[in-house]
Design an enzyme around this catalytic site. Structure first.
Site, PDB file in Angstrom:
ATOM      1  N   GLU A 173       0.862  -1.186   0.000  1.00 12.06           N
ATOM      2  CA  GLU A 173       0.000   0.000   0.000  1.00 12.06           C
ATOM      3  C   GLU A 173       0.901   1.239   0.000  1.00 12.06           C
ATOM      4  OE1 GLU A 173      -3.556  -0.119   0.173  1.00 12.06           O
ATOM      5  OE2 GLU A 173      -3.209  -2.238  -0.211  1.00 12.06           O
ATOM      6  N   LYS A 188      -9.659  -6.769   5.967  1.00 12.08           N
ATOM      7  CA  LYS A 188     -10.124  -7.926   5.194  1.00 12.08           C
ATOM      8  C   LYS A 188     -10.793  -8.967   6.098  1.00 12.08           C
ATOM      9  CE  LYS A 188      -6.659  -7.245   1.566  1.00 12.08           C
ATOM     10  NZ  LYS A 188      -5.267  -7.502   1.146  1.00 12.08           N
TER      11      LYS A 188
HETATM   12  N1  HSE Z   1      -1.281  -4.218  -0.145  1.00 16.77           N
HETATM   13  C1  HSE Z   1      -2.192  -5.321  -0.354  1.00 16.77           C
HETATM   14  C2  HSE Z   1      -1.416  -6.613  -0.247  1.00 16.77           C
HETATM   15  C3  HSE Z   1      -2.831  -5.165  -1.701  1.00 16.77           C
HETATM   16  O1  HSE Z   1      -0.191  -6.560  -0.158  1.00 16.77           O
HETATM   17  O2  HSE Z   1      -2.020  -7.673  -0.195  1.00 16.77           O
HETATM   18  C4  HSE Z   1      -4.090  -5.941  -1.905  1.00 16.77           C
HETATM   19  O3  HSE Z   1      -5.060  -5.677  -0.955  1.00 16.77           O
END
Ligand code: HSE
Length: 372
Positions: A173, A188
């Site tokens: 991110e 999540k």
């Molecule tokens: N930054 C997240 C990951 C991207 O590394 O899984 C997907 O949600």
């Protein structure tokens, strides 16, 4: 379906490319800040143009971030447009606001790409729920953390170098803290548990510990004792009681989780009839993520709304006890220690809630639960 696409970055561009060859849906307008030209879509900086276009029935949000994504999505719902988004932070943060509003306005709201990227995890939960109750959801949901841990374990990289590589490959991110402190996995998990159990988890009751304090010495300790470290989420429901937490976890080297390489995800559910099912695939990246955005658009055309009815507010009770690897402990940890692993200890079973409360007061320590 006529789509107003918000954002033309990694995911937005992918959605545009995949839909270009379809005749059941068309990206009619793209809202983005770059000066680009597209052969068959109007590009604008002005979201009002999408909002006021009555021919646009569906808004695909691929901007990321909370603001102005939230304001745009909310006003699109108010205007009677369906929503598809890959933005887990947005959906987890505003779940109690956006989902009841979408139901009230009779619009579809889907976010399959938000958990597991290219894995059809949330839509699979929707399918599972048609037949059985789900008692457990969780697993490896962050590609960046898996990439870092895998590089440290298999290639002997140090933490900083592994993080830099994950960033340069485009997995991380914008703010890597979101990945390495477990916040992305936390979003999540909350979304997964809400859908799987048909509830709205009280976010403050769901603790998250990340991997930013892990060292090469920790990895050596795990190897010496036959374990591999992964950042995982875990949520359960039983008789109206819930657990939910995110933490580094040690798996025996022969476990499925231990074998997950690079930036892959492995997400698992336990169904009362089907038993354990695991889903493996690309959790991030342009086309895997855009694939599930387009799948959501197809689902909306087939009449689907959200994955489950909006459920009651519940708190997680994390009094379940686990053994923990702790480096950087204090007297309390020493009192609970059962074994020594190098410069760290392994505790007797300690309540998950207690361990996370301790970590909040000892942020320089590194903890990892030992998988039961
Ligand atoms: N930054 C997240 C990951 C991207 O590394 O899984 C997907 O949600």
């Amino acid at each position: 379906m006529k789509i107003g696409l918000l954002g033309f970055g990694v995911v937005g561009r992918g959605v545009y490319d995949i839909t270009a060859s379809r005749d059941d849906m068309q990206v009619a307008k793209v809202v983005c800040l770059e000066d680009i030209q597209l052969p068959d879509a109007e590009v604008t900086r002005d979201f009002q143009k999408v909002l006021n276009d009555e021919t646009i029935d569906t808004v695909v949000e691929a901007m990321g971030g909370l603001h102005p994504a939230y304001e745009f999505v909310r006003s699109a719902i108010e205007a009677g447009k369906n929503i598809v988004t890959s933005n887990k932070a947005l959906v987890a943060t505003f779940y109690d606001d956006l989902l009841p509003l979408a139901a009230e306005k009779g619009v579809a709201f889907r976010c399959t790409a938000a958990v597991g990227g290219g894995i059809g995890w949330l839509s699979e939960l929707e399918r599972v729920r048609r037949v059985e109750e789900v008692s457990m959801v969780g697993g490896i949901m962050n590609g960046t953390c898996n990439y870092i841990l895998d590089s440290m374990t298999r290639l002997g990289l140090d933490y900083g170098e592994a993080l830099r590589q994950a960033q340069s490959l485009g997995y991380a991110e914008a703010n890597p803290s979101t990945d390495v402190d477990g916040i992305d996995t936390w979003h999540k998990l909350i979304l997964s548990a809400n859908v799987a159990f048909g509830v709205s988890l009280e976010k403050a009751s769901v603790p998250a510990a990340g991997i930013s304090r892990i060292s090469a010495g920790d990895i050596a300790n795990f190897k010496a004792n036959g374990y591999t470290c992964k950042l995982v989420s875990h949520g359960t429901q039983k008789d109206g009681s819930y657990t939910a937490y995110v933490q580094p976890t040690l798996f025996p080297q022969g476990a499925l989780e231990a074998a997950v390489p690079t930036n892959f995800n492995l997400i698992t559910l336990d169904g009362e009839v089907s038993g354990r099912q695991s889903f493996y695939g690309q959790g991030a990246g342009r086309y895997p993520t855009a694939y599930n955005v387009v799948q959501d658009c197809v689902s909306i055309l087939a009449g689907k709304g959200f994955y489950c009815p909006y459920g009651k507010k519940v708190s997680a009770d994390n009094s379940v006890k686990l053994r923990y690897y702790v480096r950087g402990g204090d007297n309390w940890i020493a009192e609970n220690a059962a074994e020594t692993w190098g410069d760290a200890v392994v505790t007797n079973p300690v309540a998950v809630s207690e361990m996370h409360a301790w970590l909040k007061n000892n942020p320089a320590a590194f903890i990892a639960a030992i998988a039961e």
